[in-house]
Design a protein around this motif. Structure first.
Motif, PDB file in Angstrom:
ATOM      1  N   GLY A   1      -2.541   4.130  -3.383  1.00 57.58           N
ATOM      2  CA  GLY A   1      -1.606   5.210  -3.117  1.00 57.58           C
ATOM      3  C   GLY A   1      -1.217   6.037  -4.594  1.00 57.58           C
ATOM      4  N   THR A   2      -0.234   6.720  -4.557  1.00 61.11           N
ATOM      5  CA  THR A   2       0.182   7.560  -5.622  1.00 61.11           C
ATOM      6  C   THR A   2       1.720   6.971  -6.404  1.00 61.11           C
ATOM      7  N   VAL A   3       1.745   6.618  -7.576  1.00 59.36           N
ATOM      8  CA  VAL A   3       2.881   6.244  -7.975  1.00 59.36           C
ATOM      9  C   VAL A   3       4.020   7.348  -8.069  1.00 59.36           C
ATOM     10  N   THR A   4       5.077   6.987  -7.459  1.00 61.70           N
ATOM     11  CA  THR A   4       6.039   8.326  -7.166  1.00 61.70           C
ATOM     12  C   THR A   4       7.423   7.826  -8.142  1.00 61.70           C
TER      13      THR A   4
ATOM     14  N   LEU B   1       2.014   5.383  -0.195  1.00 62.56           N
ATOM     15  CA  LEU B   1       0.813   5.113   0.534  1.00 62.56           C
ATOM     16  C   LEU B   1       0.340   6.524   1.350  1.00 62.56           C
ATOM     17  N   GLY B   2      -0.701   6.631   1.679  1.00 65.06           N
ATOM     18  CA  GLY B   2      -1.408   7.769   2.274  1.00 65.06           C
ATOM     19  C   GLY B   2      -0.643   8.248   3.590  1.00 65.06           C
ATOM     20  N   ASP B   3       0.197   7.263   4.212  1.00 70.24           N
ATOM     21  CA  ASP B   3       0.707   7.727   5.381  1.00 70.24           C
ATOM     22  C   ASP B   3       2.486   7.836   5.235  1.00 70.24           C
ATOM     23  N   GLY B   4       2.681   7.875   3.904  1.00 74.09           N
ATOM     24  CA  GLY B   4       4.201   8.201   3.532  1.00 74.09           C
ATOM     25  C   GLY B   4       5.006   6.741   3.285  1.00 74.09           C
TER      26      GLY B   4
END
Length: 68
Positions: free
Chosen positions: A11-14, A29-32
């Protein structure tokens, strides 16, 4: 690097929150859904982690407990 862990969530580091020697890193992750891990601040620097970059949460455990 090859790892023996089979559970990897990409996923993306938020968020990266550093407090002294520890850092709390959140990956969306891609699904939120989000995964948060506490690692050392040194590891954040060594991995070059920054908000917005792609990363993976690699999970390796001898036990996983479920409560209902």
């Amino acid at each position: 690097m090859t790892l023996s862990a089979r559970n990897s969530l990409h996923g993306t580091v938020t968020s990266i929150r550093t407090d002294g020697l520890a850092a709390e890193v959140t990956i969306e992750l891609g699904d939120g859904q989000q995964v948060t891990s506490v690692i050392t601040a040194t590891s954040v620097d060594r991995l070059g982690l920054e908000e917005g970059m792609e990363a993976a949460a690699v999970i390796k455990a001898t036990e996983v407990m479920i409560d209902a």
